[in-house]
Write a protein that holds these residues in place. Structure first.
Motif, PDB file in Angstrom:
ATOM      1  N   VAL A  46      -6.427  41.460 149.661  1.00  0.00           N
ATOM      2  CA  VAL A  46      -6.705  40.036 149.468  1.00  0.00           C
ATOM      3  C   VAL A  46      -8.132  39.915 148.961  1.00  0.00           C
ATOM      4  CG1 VAL A  46      -6.751  37.763 150.547  1.00  0.00           C
ATOM      5  CG2 VAL A  46      -5.158  39.502 151.382  1.00  0.00           C
ATOM      6  N   ASN A  47      -8.283  39.390 147.745  1.00  0.00           N
ATOM      7  CA  ASN A  47      -9.602  39.254 147.126  1.00  0.00           C
ATOM      8  C   ASN A  47      -9.979  37.786 147.015  1.00  0.00           C
ATOM      9  OD1 ASN A  47      -9.875  42.067 146.637  1.00  0.00           O
ATOM     10  ND2 ASN A  47      -8.528  41.863 144.863  1.00  0.00           N
ATOM     11  N   LYS A 217       2.975  36.216 155.015  1.00  0.00           N
ATOM     12  CA  LYS A 217       2.358  36.459 156.321  1.00  0.00           C
ATOM     13  C   LYS A 217       0.840  36.458 156.207  1.00  0.00           C
ATOM     14  CE  LYS A 217       6.265  39.157 158.091  1.00  0.00           C
ATOM     15  NZ  LYS A 217       6.708  40.493 158.576  1.00  0.00           N
ATOM     16  N   ALA A 218       0.330  37.067 155.129  1.00  0.00           N
ATOM     17  CA  ALA A 218      -1.117  37.069 154.922  1.00  0.00           C
ATOM     18  C   ALA A 218      -1.631  35.649 154.691  1.00  0.00           C
ATOM     19  CB  ALA A 218      -1.473  37.960 153.740  1.00  0.00           C
ATOM     20  N   SER A 219      -0.866  34.843 153.969  1.00  0.00           N
ATOM     21  CA  SER A 219      -1.256  33.448 153.738  1.00  0.00           C
ATOM     22  C   SER A 219      -1.284  32.669 155.047  1.00  0.00           C
ATOM     23  CB  SER A 219      -0.283  32.792 152.749  1.00  0.00           C
ATOM     24  OG  SER A 219      -0.315  33.440 151.494  1.00  0.00           O
ATOM     25  N   GLU A 220      -0.295  32.894 155.906  1.00  0.00           N
ATOM     26  CA  GLU A 220      -0.268  32.223 157.208  1.00  0.00           C
ATOM     27  C   GLU A 220      -1.468  32.611 158.052  1.00  0.00           C
ATOM     28  OE1 GLU A 220       3.443  33.239 158.939  1.00  0.00           O
ATOM     29  OE2 GLU A 220       4.643  32.135 157.459  1.00  0.00           O
ATOM     30  N   PHE A 234      -3.891  37.988 145.714  1.00  0.00           N
ATOM     31  CA  PHE A 234      -3.169  38.953 146.527  1.00  0.00           C
ATOM     32  C   PHE A 234      -2.672  40.097 145.635  1.00  0.00           C
ATOM     33  CE2 PHE A 234      -2.962  34.941 148.701  1.00  0.00           C
ATOM     34  CZ  PHE A 234      -3.096  35.253 150.043  1.00  0.00           C
ATOM     35  N   ILE A 235      -2.909  41.317 146.090  1.00  0.00           N
ATOM     36  CA  ILE A 235      -2.408  42.502 145.398  1.00  0.00           C
ATOM     37  C   ILE A 235      -1.589  43.301 146.390  1.00  0.00           C
ATOM     38  CG2 ILE A 235      -2.978  44.634 144.175  1.00  0.00           C
ATOM     39  CD1 ILE A 235      -5.556  43.381 143.270  1.00  0.00           C
ATOM     40  N   HIS A 236      -0.265  43.357 146.171  1.00  0.00           N
ATOM     41  CA  HIS A 236       0.595  44.159 147.033  1.00  0.00           C
ATOM     42  C   HIS A 236       0.599  45.574 146.477  1.00  0.00           C
ATOM     43  CE1 HIS A 236       3.651  45.507 149.650  1.00  0.00           C
ATOM     44  NE2 HIS A 236       4.008  44.308 150.061  1.00  0.00           N
ATOM     45  N   ASP A 237      -0.049  46.484 147.190  1.00  0.00           N
ATOM     46  CA  ASP A 237      -0.293  47.815 146.638  1.00  0.00           C
ATOM     47  C   ASP A 237       0.985  48.614 146.402  1.00  0.00           C
ATOM     48  OD1 ASP A 237      -3.525  48.561 146.897  1.00  0.00           O
ATOM     49  OD2 ASP A 237      -2.831  46.914 148.139  1.00  0.00           O
ATOM     50  N   SER A 238       1.997  48.449 147.246  1.00  0.00           N
ATOM     51  CA  SER A 238       3.237  49.208 147.034  1.00  0.00           C
ATOM     52  C   SER A 238       3.951  48.740 145.776  1.00  0.00           C
ATOM     53  CB  SER A 238       4.155  49.091 148.250  1.00  0.00           C
ATOM     54  OG  SER A 238       4.575  47.751 148.432  1.00  0.00           O
ATOM     55  N   LEU A 239       3.876  47.427 145.475  1.00  0.00           N
ATOM     56  CA  LEU A 239       4.473  46.923 144.236  1.00  0.00           C
ATOM     57  C   LEU A 239       3.662  47.367 143.030  1.00  0.00           C
ATOM     58  CD1 LEU A 239       5.480  43.289 145.274  1.00  0.00           C
ATOM     59  CD2 LEU A 239       6.894  45.347 145.215  1.00  0.00           C
TER      60      LEU A 239
END
Length: 465
Positions: A46-47, A217-220, A234-239
């Motif tokens: 999360v940046n 979930k991170a947004s919550e 948001f950067i989802h590293d697995s994606l």
């Protein structure tokens, strides 16, 4: 003679680009994954972006980050703030990127230590004035990397050096404008000596089976500490890792389909030969006599059909994969021009809103990896493959003997592998090519040569060039 040499160079260049692209595509993905530390890709980054709220400051204070860590518990979390300042020791000084980091930072980011120790939770809790410096900073200030226990000055305050890490950048880090910090200090100490600091990067560990829904979930969790998720990227590293690796599989799939199409043409030729044999025999013989009289040739052609069909199916099973397309890019109707126009418009608006936004190193490295994989894919699929096939076509027109072509193929594959390995090592990456890649590539090379040489009578006068 000249055309034969040109064909040879085209074939060699094509083989080199294909093998180098396949291997380096894997190397780039692995290099990016290893840069993420022990957790590899099982995290979301999360940046802090540009704040849209009036009076709101981008980023978090470390106390807010601690509250966020409690919300995310029991999964670990790391965070960092950064700024630029001069580091000095005596008369020597160096301009540095200083990162204030939490105690779990090294679990999320690879920091290869040369000597000493890294930042742990204890100095963070104790607000210790300690620093871990890069090897280049150590060389600039002390002309040595054995500097544990020595003192440097940051923000006008003395810090004790407790370790030195290797900051030699790989190709990805060079492309990302050296996305590596120069100095690491405890995040609490950074806020003590530089109150204007803000935490810009937060990394949240996720479960391996939580690929979807984790951003919500991170947004919550951000809302729970009073921050608007729209202010963050948001950067989802697995994606990200999946998108880096899928271009390699796409290149392998293209090679596979070319091979399968050529094998299918061979199969059709053998079936046609079988048909012609039986048809000519049935003019004078019955079915039993025709099969008995032609059993030797029929068996050879049937075995060839079975082997080639099995090879085609095997290649297809080896390279089949699911191409990942972000769900937000899938319209409800396949043909929906307005949907794609809206998506392009949103991308332009997003780029405009990011003017002045300075991406953190993790995001820079991810962008660099994405750009490099696209370039490698283009080099292999759109330049290497056409060059190879055109070179083979010229060889066939020159009537180069098949045995000579196969000998050159072996030499070219070995030379290409060595050249690709050397290029990867010079770029600071490991060249990795697995048996799967070699199987698909060699199958393509062999089948293509055989296909272009069907019905060609070699001209021995042009064999040597």
């Amino acid at each position: 003679m000249q055309s034969s040499r040109l064909a040879g160079w085209m074939v060699f260049t094509g083989i080199l680009l294909v093998l180098a692209s396949i291997g380096l595509l894997k190397s780039v993905a692995d290099d990016w994954e290893q840069a993420n530390g022990p957790l590899l890709q099982q995290k979301i980054t999360v940046n802090a972006g540009r704040s849209e709220a009036a009076g709101s400051t981008p980023g978090l204070h470390w106390k807010d980050a601690e509250r966020l860590a409690q919300r995310w518990s029991p999964l670990p979390m790391a965070y960092s703030a950064r700024t630029q300042t001069a580091a000095s020791s005596g008369s020597n000084a160096a301009h540095t990127d200083v990162f204030g980091v939490s105690g779990s930072f090294r679990d999320f980011t690879a920091i290869p230590m040369v000597n000493g120790s890294s930042i742990t939770q204890k100095p963070v809790d104790e607000h210790s004035r300690v620093a871990v410096i890069g090897a280049r900073v150590a060389d600039s200030l002390f002309r040595s990397t054995s500097v544990a226990g020595k003192t440097i000055e940051l923000f006008g305050v003395a810090f004790t050096v407790i370790g030195v890490f290797d900051d030699e950048g790989s190709l990805l880090r060079t492309m990302s404008d050296d996305g590596v910090p120069d100095v690491l200090i405890p995040i609490t100490t950074m806020f003590d000596v530089y109150p204007g600091a803000r935490i810009e990067t937060i990394q949240l560990a996720v479960k391996s089976d939580a690929a979807f829904g984790v951003e919500n979930k991170a947004s919550e969790a951000l809302r729970a500490i009073g921050r608007n998720p729209a202010e963050f990227n948001f950067i989802h590293d697995s994606l990200t890792f999946a998108r880096l690796t899928q271009l390699r599989f796409l290149l392998l799939t293209i090679c596979m389909w070319i091979t399968v199409v050529l094998l299918a043409r061979f199969i059709v030729r053998h079936i046609r030969v079988i048909y012609d044999l039986l048809r000519s025999r049935l003019i004078t013989d019955n079915w039993t006599d025709a099969l008995r009289n032609e059993r030797s040739r029929l068996t050879r052609h049937l075995l060839a059909v079975i082997i080639m069909a099995g090879g085609a199916v095997g290649l297809w099973k080896l390279t089949i994969f699911r191409f990942d397309v972000p769900p937000e890019w899938i319209p409800e109707q396949i043909i929906d021009i307005s949907f794609y126009m809206d998506k392009l418009r949103s991308l332009w608006q997003e780029q405009a809103s990011q003017i002045g936004y300075l991406p953190p190193p993790h995001e820079l490295i991810a962008d660099a990896a994405g750009q490099l994989t696209v370039k490698l894919f283009i080099a292999g699929a759109m330049i290497g493959l056409p060059l190879f096939l055109l070179g083979l076509r010229l060889w066939a027109l020159e009537r180069i003997a098949l045995s000579i072509q196969l000998q050159r193929l072996c030499i070219y594959v070995v030379l290409s592998a060595v050249a690709a390995f050397s290029a990867a090592r010079s770029a600071g990456m490991a060249y990795r090519i697995e048996p799967l890649e070699y199987t698909v590539a060699i199958a393509l090379f062999l089948v293509s040569i055989l296909h272009f040489n069907k019905g060609v009578t070699p001209s021995h006068g042009k064999n040597v060039s």
